[in-house]
Motif scaffolding. Structure first.
Motif, PDB file in Angstrom:
ATOM      1  N   THR A 231      -1.876   3.100   4.186  1.00 55.68           N
ATOM      2  CA  THR A 231      -3.219   3.380   3.684  1.00 55.68           C
ATOM      3  C   THR A 231      -3.245   4.800   3.119  1.00 55.68           C
ATOM      4  N   GLU A 232      -4.378   5.215   2.679  1.00 54.68           N
ATOM      5  CA  GLU A 232      -4.530   6.561   2.132  1.00 54.68           C
ATOM      6  C   GLU A 232      -4.207   7.626   3.168  1.00 54.68           C
ATOM      7  N   ASN A 233      -4.460   7.308   4.444  1.00 50.83           N
ATOM      8  CA  ASN A 233      -4.346   8.319   5.495  1.00 50.83           C
ATOM      9  C   ASN A 233      -3.240   8.065   6.510  1.00 50.83           C
TER      10      ASN A 233
ATOM     11  N   GLU B 166      -2.390   7.948  12.034  1.00 51.92           N
ATOM     12  CA  GLU B 166      -2.917   8.878  11.036  1.00 51.92           C
ATOM     13  C   GLU B 166      -1.868   9.954  10.757  1.00 51.92           C
TER      14      GLU B 166
ATOM     15  N   ARG C   7       1.145  -2.234   6.753  1.00 50.64           N
ATOM     16  CA  ARG C   7       0.779  -1.685   5.452  1.00 50.64           C
ATOM     17  C   ARG C   7       0.514  -0.188   5.587  1.00 50.64           C
TER      18      ARG C   7
ATOM     19  N   PHE D  20      -3.078   1.990  14.134  1.00 52.29           N
ATOM     20  CA  PHE D  20      -3.143   2.899  12.989  1.00 52.29           C
ATOM     21  C   PHE D  20      -2.581   4.269  13.382  1.00 52.29           C
TER      22      PHE D  20
ATOM     23  N   ASP E 233      -0.476   4.040  -1.921  1.00 49.01           N
ATOM     24  CA  ASP E 233      -1.847   4.462  -1.610  1.00 49.01           C
ATOM     25  C   ASP E 233      -1.889   5.738  -0.777  1.00 49.01           C
ATOM     26  N   PHE E 234      -0.804   6.033  -0.080  1.00 48.13           N
ATOM     27  CA  PHE E 234      -0.812   7.186   0.818  1.00 48.13           C
ATOM     28  C   PHE E 234      -1.056   8.475   0.031  1.00 48.13           C
TER      29      PHE E 234
ATOM     30  N   GLY F 148       0.787  -1.229   0.000  1.00 54.68           N
ATOM     31  CA  GLY F 148       0.000   0.000   0.000  1.00 54.68           C
ATOM     32  C   GLY F 148       0.814   1.270   0.000  1.00 54.68           C
TER      33      GLY F 148
END
Length: 661
Positions: free
Chosen positions: A489-491, A502, A487, A500, A311-312, A308
């Motif tokens: 992620t987008e955020n 952010e 992984r 997670f 994806d960030f 991913g």
């Protein structure tokens, strides 16, 4: 544009091979009290040598005052380990000599004859082996005729033959090659894909970028700047130095900027290399008798293989591709990596961000260096301006201290089987550095467990520690993650514990593809041999310079020329350049097309090299580091004393080569 002799500026014709040579220094007018304070706050070995050279009173260098220089396990001792009694005697001698410089209005220094240079060497090295003397005189600017300046001229030996050289890259090694080739009047052209000289120092502009080696020792032997503002200068200061050297050395006009070399192919019929390049979007070809690669190792950024990653959606950049238009203020930032660049970035941004998450794969061992951020002491600044050649002697003293450095702490001791170390000395260093960490993190035992390295001291690059790293990690806005990354992620990032994080911004301080030498250049040698296929991911070269089947290809800072705990980048690259020049001399004098290294010579060289690396901490089977390539072979580091490299590069043994005519 190809080099022409008219491009050489007057300093190159000076008796002293130093672009920063000064004919006159400011006269001393200060009173005795001021001079005593200078002496009290100065490093004595460099001061005494400078005073002896200016006054021509070599009796100042008394045998009982020789700095003993006990081996430095972690921190070197002040004044080279001189006793308090010796320091008192040395200070009084220095004070009286400094008064003489003032009273006799001595504002110049003359060159040294060999006996005078030898007397200085015997004193400052504490009577180390005379084997070192020719090697050290190379960097002793006042030792006339001992530098790396070529003692022959292309026009005198070429017999009208055309001969030209392509230099790829205008970092510090490309600049040094250009300067030395210019001194020999060899026609050359430097091709640089960027728009300025300086290589690493032009490209790396991330917050906090600075040297991690003492500044005086990080300079060309032929450009011994003496007025450095800090002990470990910041990146812009080093880049400014490279630009000034290019200007003073007259090499700027011989650099073709905005030119990316894509390939080079050897033509056996003509003995010429065809160099392909992209200029203003157009493919251009040029032909040369020799190609010198000065592309460096730490140039192609490496990114972590994390699911991913693309994806960030926030801001993301590698430390080597920093966007200075980005403001980190108030952002939730992640720094991936805890190596050299992260170690500088984190303290520089930690107080600006809303939160800082540091992802650590392995923690660094760090050498205590309290003055890492400090300005140069006032006494040094004053002496540089008033005591002729003092700055150059400071450089020489720092240079000598690094010749053997901490190499003794990295040697594998036969029969040693204590986990986590390779010798009694290595274990002692490990314990001392661990104790320092325990002091720094005594209020944060949770962090101490994470920042204490679990690998052998010297297995990886050691960093400079002035306390700011610990302070940064302990700040309330900082989180240190050691579980790894599951992984992206987008955020943000999900760590291996499922937490997670952010984020607004990700900074990759993840290093480079260091083992992939000369990538992505396509190099084709004899019989259509592709260099990267020949290497197969395991780069090897004789002295890091020449490779079989690739005649007249010379590599600077090539395989196994890296230094870790001893030596100097500038020694390695300047020695390789002088070897290259010696090869050119043979080609011209014997009217040869090219020299092609014999395979058996490389095989024997690498066999011994690998055996030597296996006896160092970084070659230990338990160590996994960028010093090793994908096969686990140490392809980066020179395992011998730096003196050995200098000896190897003094002459080209023609029996090692097939002579192509």
């Amino acid at each position: 544009m190809t080099y022409s002799p008219a491009a050489v500026q007057a300093p190159q014709d000076s008796v002293v091979d130093d672009l920063y040579w000064r004919d006159e220094y400011s006269q001393i007018t200060e009173d005795d009290a001021f001079l005593r304070n200078i002496v009290e706050t100065s490093d004595l070995p460099a001061l005494l040598v400078a005073l002896a050279a200016v006054t021509r009173d070599f009796s100042l260098l008394r045998p009982n005052l020789r700095p003993p220089q006990p081996p430095a396990d972690t921190i070197g001792q002040p004044h080279g380990g001189m006793s308090q009694e010796a320091q008192m005697e040395a200070r009084e001698l220095a004070f009286q000599a400094l008064r003489r410089v003032r009273d006799e209005q001595l504002t110049r220094v003359e060159t040294l004859d060999e006996d005078q240079a030898t007397s200085i060497l015997e004193w400052i090295t504490n009577a180390a082996s005379p084997e070192y003397h020719p090697f050290l005189m190379h960097d002793m600017a006042l030792a006339e005729g001992k530098s790396g300046k070529p003692r022959w001229n292309y026009e005198d030996i070429s017999a009208g033959r055309e001969f030209s050289v392509a230099i790829i890259g205008s970092g510090v090694s490309g600049m040094a090659a250009a300067y030395r080739f210019g001194q020999a009047n060899i026609p050359y052209t430097v091709f640089e894909k960027g728009n300025a000289v300086g290589g690493t120092w032009w490209k790396n502009t991330y917050p906090g970028v600075r040297l991690d080696t003492p500044n005086y020792a990080y300079s060309f032997s032929f450009a011994q700047r003496d007025d450095w503002p800090q002990q470990f200068s910041e990146g812009p200061e080093i880049h400014a130095y490279t630009c000034e050297v290019a200007r003073r050395g007259g090499i700027e006009e011989n650099i073709q900027f905005g030119t990316e070399v894509t390939s080079a192919a050897y033509d056996e019929a003509t003995g010429l290399w065809t160099v392909e390049m992209i200029v203003d979007g157009e493919q251009v070809s040029r032909r040369f008798n020799a190609v010198v690669s000065a592309v460096g190792q730490l140039d192609r950024p490496k990114f972590p293989d994390v699911p991913g990653r693309t994806d960030f959606a926030g801001i993301h950049m590698h430390s080597a591709e920093w966007d200075n238009d980005v403001d980190v203020t108030g952002k939730r930032v992640a720094v991936i990596g805890t190596g050299a660049s992260a170690y500088q970035i984190v303290p520089a941004v930690v107080d600006q961000v809303e939160s800082l998450t540091v992802f650590q794969r392995s923690s660094p061992w760090m050498l205590p260096t309290n003055g890492y951020y400090d300005d140069m002491p006032d006494s040094v600044k004053w002496l540089v301006e008033h005591l002729p050649h003092y700055g150059q002697w400071m450089r020489f003293w720092q240079y000598w201290l690094g010749v053997e450095g901490r190499q003794h702490t990295m040697n594998v001791e036969d029969g040693w089987n204590t986990p986590g170390s390779v010798s009694a000395i290595n274990e002692r260093v490990r314990q001392e550095l661990t104790r320092l960490l325990e002091v720094q993190y005594q209020d944060r035992p949770d962090l101490l467990a994470k920042v204490t390295p679990d690998y052998i001291v010297g297995g990886k690059r050691m960093l400079r520690d002035n306390g700011v790293w610990a302070e940064s990690l302990k700040k309330p806005q900082t989180t240190l993650v050691t579980s790894g990354m599951e992984r992206m992620t987008e955020n943000g990032i999900i760590d291996a514990d499922g937490v997670f994080h952010e984020l607004d911004m990700i900074i990759y301080a993840t290093g480079f593809h260091a083992s992939e030498f000369l990538e992505p250049l396509q190099i084709t040698g004899r019989n259509g041999r592709d260099l990267h296929e020949y290497w197969g991911g395991d780069a090897k070269a004789f002295a890091g310079i020449t490779v079989p089947n690739f005649p007249n290809l010379f590599i600077l800072t090539g395989p196994n020329t890296g230094h870790v705990v001893n030596g100097s980048l500038f020694t390695m690259m300047e020695s390789a350049i002088e070897y290259t020049l010696e090869a050119f001399r043979h080609l011209l004098e014997e009217n040869l097309k090219a020299l092609d290294l014999k395979q058996e010579v490389l095989d024997a060289f690498v066999r011994d090299l690998d055996a030597a690396n296996s006896k160092k901490a970084w070659g230990h089977p338990s160590v996994n580091t960028w010093y090793k390539n994908k096969f686990g072979r140490v392809s980066q580091i020179w395992p011998y004393p730096v003196l050995d490299y200098w000896k190897i590069t003094r002459r080209v043994n023609l029996d090692d080569y097939n002579k192509l005519s």
